[in-house]
Design an enzyme around this catalytic site. Structure first.
Site, short mmCIF file in Angstrom:
data_model
loop_
_atom_site.label_atom_id
_atom_site.label_comp_id
_atom_site.label_asym_id
_atom_site.label_seq_id
_atom_site.Cartn_x
_atom_site.Cartn_y
_atom_site.Cartn_z
N LYS A 93 -36.77 -41.10 29.10
CA LYS A 93 -37.85 -41.94 29.64
C LYS A 93 -38.99 -41.07 30.16
O LYS A 93 -40.17 -41.36 29.96
CB LYS A 93 -37.30 -42.86 30.75
N GLN A 97 -31.75 -46.54 37.52
CA GLN A 97 -30.91 -46.27 36.35
C GLN A 97 -29.49 -46.74 36.62
O GLN A 97 -28.85 -46.32 37.58
CB GLN A 97 -30.94 -44.76 36.04
N ASP A 104 -37.61 -53.21 34.51
CA ASP A 104 -36.45 -53.53 33.67
C ASP A 104 -36.31 -55.05 33.55
O ASP A 104 -35.60 -55.55 32.68
CB ASP A 104 -35.16 -52.97 34.29
#
Ligand code: NAP
Length: 289
Positions: free
Chosen positions: A52, A96, A119
């Site tokens: 990322k 994460q 997200d």
């Protein structure tokens, strides 16, 4: 042989478009920043975070990585989320997953400000798009949104099609079902308790498999001309990354098929980048973004 849907290429095109927008913003003195919160040293998470970061660099998004030790207390993570929520320089926040067991994943996600939750895992973002995913600024969960983008790229019309999704998780199966229904598809969600999975798959115009088991979808489960979207990430006997679909045999009956690697995976990261830009736009209320 079916057409192979090249997710890497679709992602690359999207990156070019995003980079152009970001370059224009930079010219007018604006910048976009994504904060990534990582807990512990899980090997897979390390790779995901570093990928990322690389993509952020490539398209001009600033990334700030915050790493906690594996035994961190929950309130410390929540304190950081609070700081990031209030920091006007931070446009997107990503935690994460998975997190170590002592941390309440849901509680942490729900503490991310919804307009920075890139997200799109929080209840408010999931709820909003279940009601209406056509809202332009809605942050959509990245894997389902990436799958829809791949289908759009190939001009695949979902209207009236029977889509069988093998997965009922909150990040893949459930949101994808909603996106497909909004495009007038008829959707069947399958999971580990589903009976007669083979028969159900045989009736599918589109099969999306996100089980996490290699060779799970075999040629005998697939109708001639069906479209195969392989979300699974597994390792074959040689340690090479592979999906859920027995690619070599299924590609001969499918009309379209996504490879692993190089199919859905690159699109998931690409949609995260798009969400970060969308979030920045909504925060600044600027038409430029
Ligand atoms: P998950 O939550 O464990 O979901 C797996 C799903 O498969 C569950 O719904 C499970 O049913 C179902 N399942 C398991 N065995 C089955 C069987 N024998 N028959 C029918 N259904 C069965 O995992 P996840 O996080 O969604 O991820 C699934 C896979 O997708 C993994 O390989 C993951 O690495 C991959 N993934 C890839 C991306 C990407 O960007 N490419 C993104 C996310 C996930 P139950 O609900 O009944 O347990």
């Amino acid at each position: 042989m079916g057409n192979i849907i090249d997710g890497k290429n679709v992602a690359r095109n999207l990156y070019d478009q995003l980079k152009e927008k970001i370059d224009r913003l930079k010219e007018s003195g604006k910048s976009i920043t994504l904060a990534v919160v990582k807990v512990g040293d899980d090997a897979a998470s390390e790779i995901y975070v570093s990928n990322k970061k690389k993509i952020c660099e490539k398209i001009g998004i600033n990334s700030r990585i915050f790493t906690f030790p594996p035994d961190i207390k929950e309130d410390k993570v929540l304190d950081l989320i609070q700081i990031l929520n209030e920091d006007p320089e931070i446009n997107g926040i990503l935690v994460q997953l998975p997190l170590p067991k002592q941390l309440n994943e849901r509680k942490i996600i729900e503490n991310i400000a919804p307009n920075k939750d890139v997200d799109a895992f929080s209840y408010i973002n999931v709820g909003r798009f279940v009601v209406d995913s056509s809202i332009k600024e809605a942050l959509l969960p990245c894997t389902p949104a990436g799958i829809m983008r791949l289908l759009d790229f190939e001009d695949i019309d979902l209207s009236g099609k029977h889509c069988v999704i093998i997965n009922r998780s909150n990040i893949v199966g459930k949101p994808l079902a909603m996106l497909m229904v909004q495009r007038d598809a008829t959707v069947t969600i399958c999971h580990s308790k589903t009976r007669n999975l083979n028969d159900i798959c045989k009736t599918a115009d589109i099969i999306v498999s996100a089980v996490g088991r290699r060779n799970f979808i075999t040629k005998d489960m697939v109708k001639e001309g069906a479209i195969l979207i392989d979300v699974g990430i597994n390792r074959d006997s040689n340690g090479k990354v592979c999906g859920d679909v027995d690619f070599q045999s299924v590609k001969d009956v499918a009309s379209f098929i996504t490879p692993v690697p190089g199919g859905v995976g690159p699109m998931t990261i690409a949609m995260l980048m798009e969400n970060t830009l969308k979030a920045a736009g909504a925060q600044s209320k600027s038409d430029e973004i």
